[in-house]
Design an enzyme around this catalytic site. Structure first.
Site, PDB file in Angstrom:
ATOM      1  N   GLY A  31      -1.952  -7.894   2.039  1.00  0.00           N
ATOM      2  CA  GLY A  31      -1.485  -7.054   3.344  1.00  0.00           C
ATOM      3  C   GLY A  31      -1.563  -7.941   4.533  1.00  0.00           C
ATOM      4  CG  ASN A  57      -1.792  -1.082  -5.462  1.00  0.00           C
ATOM      5  OD1 ASN A  57      -2.104   0.182  -5.619  1.00  0.00           O
ATOM      6  ND2 ASN A  57      -2.853  -2.000  -5.089  1.00  0.00           N
ATOM      7  CD1 TRP A  58       4.163   1.532  -5.151  1.00  0.00           C
ATOM      8  CD2 TRP A  58       4.531   3.781  -5.467  1.00  0.00           C
ATOM      9  NE1 TRP A  58       5.406   1.530  -5.719  1.00  0.00           N
ATOM     10  CE2 TRP A  58       5.741   3.008  -5.904  1.00  0.00           C
ATOM     11  CE3 TRP A  58       4.469   5.223  -5.770  1.00  0.00           C
ATOM     12  CZ2 TRP A  58       6.823   3.466  -6.318  1.00  0.00           C
ATOM     13  CZ3 TRP A  58       5.840   5.830  -5.910  1.00  0.00           C
ATOM     14  CH2 TRP A  58       6.952   5.050  -6.587  1.00  0.00           C
ATOM     15  CE  LYS A  59      -2.527  -2.490  -1.601  1.00  0.00           C
ATOM     16  NZ  LYS A  59      -2.948  -3.403  -0.577  1.00  0.00           N
ATOM     17  CG  HIS A 119      -7.200  -3.137  -5.047  1.00  0.00           C
ATOM     18  ND1 HIS A 119      -7.237  -3.214  -3.600  1.00  0.00           N
ATOM     19  CD2 HIS A 119      -5.771  -3.576  -5.135  1.00  0.00           C
ATOM     20  CE1 HIS A 119      -6.308  -3.666  -3.089  1.00  0.00           C
ATOM     21  NE2 HIS A 119      -5.684  -3.870  -4.072  1.00  0.00           N
ATOM     22  CD  GLU A 134      -4.422  -7.598  -5.887  1.00  0.00           C
ATOM     23  OE1 GLU A 134      -3.449  -7.581  -5.709  1.00  0.00           O
ATOM     24  OE2 GLU A 134      -5.204  -6.750  -5.496  1.00  0.00           O
ATOM     25  CD  GLU A 175      -6.202  -2.287  -0.287  1.00  0.00           C
ATOM     26  OE1 GLU A 175      -5.743  -0.933  -0.749  1.00  0.00           O
ATOM     27  OE2 GLU A 175      -5.565  -2.918   0.273  1.00  0.00           O
ATOM     28  N   GLY A 182       1.715  -5.338  -3.618  1.00  0.00           N
ATOM     29  CA  GLY A 182       1.339  -3.823  -2.763  1.00  0.00           C
ATOM     30  C   GLY A 182       2.508  -3.623  -1.944  1.00  0.00           C
ATOM     31  N   GLY A 183       2.859  -4.050  -0.755  1.00  0.00           N
ATOM     32  CA  GLY A 183       3.738  -3.510   0.388  1.00  0.00           C
ATOM     33  C   GLY A 183       4.911  -3.770  -0.101  1.00  0.00           C
ATOM     34  CB  SER A 198       1.356 -11.627   1.057  1.00  0.00           C
ATOM     35  OG  SER A 198       0.425 -10.879   2.014  1.00  0.00           O
TER      36      SER A 198
HETATM   37  P1  PGA Z   1       0.154  -6.595  -0.554  1.00  0.00           P
HETATM   38  O1  PGA Z   1      -1.178  -5.970  -1.464  1.00  0.00           O
HETATM   39  O2  PGA Z   1       1.233  -7.105  -1.861  1.00  0.00           O
HETATM   40  O3  PGA Z   1       0.500  -5.613   0.196  1.00  0.00           O
HETATM   41  O4  PGA Z   1      -0.636  -7.785  -0.163  1.00  0.00           O
HETATM   42  C1  PGA Z   1      -1.572  -6.460  -2.997  1.00  0.00           C
HETATM   43  C2  PGA Z   1      -2.373  -5.519  -3.533  1.00  0.00           C
HETATM   44  O5  PGA Z   1      -3.228  -5.111  -2.709  1.00  0.00           O
HETATM   45  O6  PGA Z   1      -2.498  -5.085  -4.756  1.00  0.00           O
END
Ligand code: PGA
Length: 231
Positions: free
Chosen positions: A160, A6-8, A84, A154, A86, A211-212, A190
């Site tokens: 994050g 997930n590149w956001k 998600h 999640e 967010e 994500g990251g 994470s």
């Molecule tokens: P993260 O994000 O791996 O940076 O914690 C995961 C996500 O939000 O899907």
């Protein structure tokens, strides 16, 4: 095993092209990248499997800023993430809108990664199962056990933050989610190259939503390799 990146709100078309030129998914694992909408076509052109980060429930209409399932199919996307945390936290997504998005995507033939997870406050006050039950049942009522549906657990406090759920805690939550809705469940929050293997070793962890660590080809490939050696 499915590993989704997930590149956001990172990587426009040029950076997407650069990533795809370097990244090579290993055999033996399904790999998905979810770039921003403007980079979908570029990612599809690379031959990788590509998901959007959300999708609207209507096929067209007066919904400024939204993108529909037929539009995603037209550019060659294979699926979409929905719900998600967010989106829930910053953009007013509710269990109802998440369920509608999931239903429309699956009906249109898109793969769906539907996200659920509790906040730190909810976990600390002993409400984790209640929160997960409400979130999962909204998705179940709309989509059932559709074969295109995958869930992602999640925990919001792990996204994050560098604070990963322990493998035992993830396993417990995944088993609970599957008892409500028997579909594969990805873990997200994470996930890094150095903790992926132990998380993916749990019996009910069917992959990861990253994500990251999905933004760099090397770290994303390392996580994909951890999954490929488990499957
Ligand atoms: P993260 O994000 O791996 O940076 O914690 C995961 C996500 O939000 O899907």
């Amino acid at each position: 095993m499915l590993i989704a990146g997930n590149w956001k709100m990172y990587k426009g078309p040029a950076e997407t092209r650069a990533f795809c030129a370097t990244f090579e998914p290993p055999d033996g694992v399904d790999v998905v990248i979810a770039p921003p909408y403007v980079s979908l076509a570029e990612a599809v052109a690379s031959g990788l499997t590509v998901y959007a980060q959300s999708v609207h429930w209507a096929s067209a209409g007066a919904y400024t800023g939204e993108i529909s399932a037929p539009m995603l199919l037209e550019v060659g996307a294979a699926g979409a993430i929905v719900g998600h945390s967010e989106r829930r936290q910053y953009f007013g997504e509710t269990d109802e809108t998440v369920a509608r998005r999931a239903f429309a995507a699956a009906e249109a033939g898109l793969g769906v990664i539907a996200c659920v997870g509790e906040s730190e406050e909810e976990r600390e006050s002993g409400q984790t199962e209640l929160v997960l039950r409400v979130q999962v049942e909204a998705i179940k009522d709309a989509v059932g056990t559709h074969e295109l549906l995958v869930l992602a657990y999640e925990p919001v406090w792990a996204i994050g933050t560098g604070r990963t759920a322990t493998p035992e805690l993830a396993q417990e939550a995944h088993a609970f989610i599957k008892s409500l809705l028997p579909r594969p469940v990805l873990y997200g929050g994470s996930v890094k190259p150095d903790n992926a293997a132990e998380l993916l070793a749990e019996p009910d962890v069917d992959g990861a939503l990253v994500g990251g660590a999905s933004l760099e080809p090397d770290s994303f490939a390392a996580i994909c390799r951890a999954a490929s050696s488990r499957s």
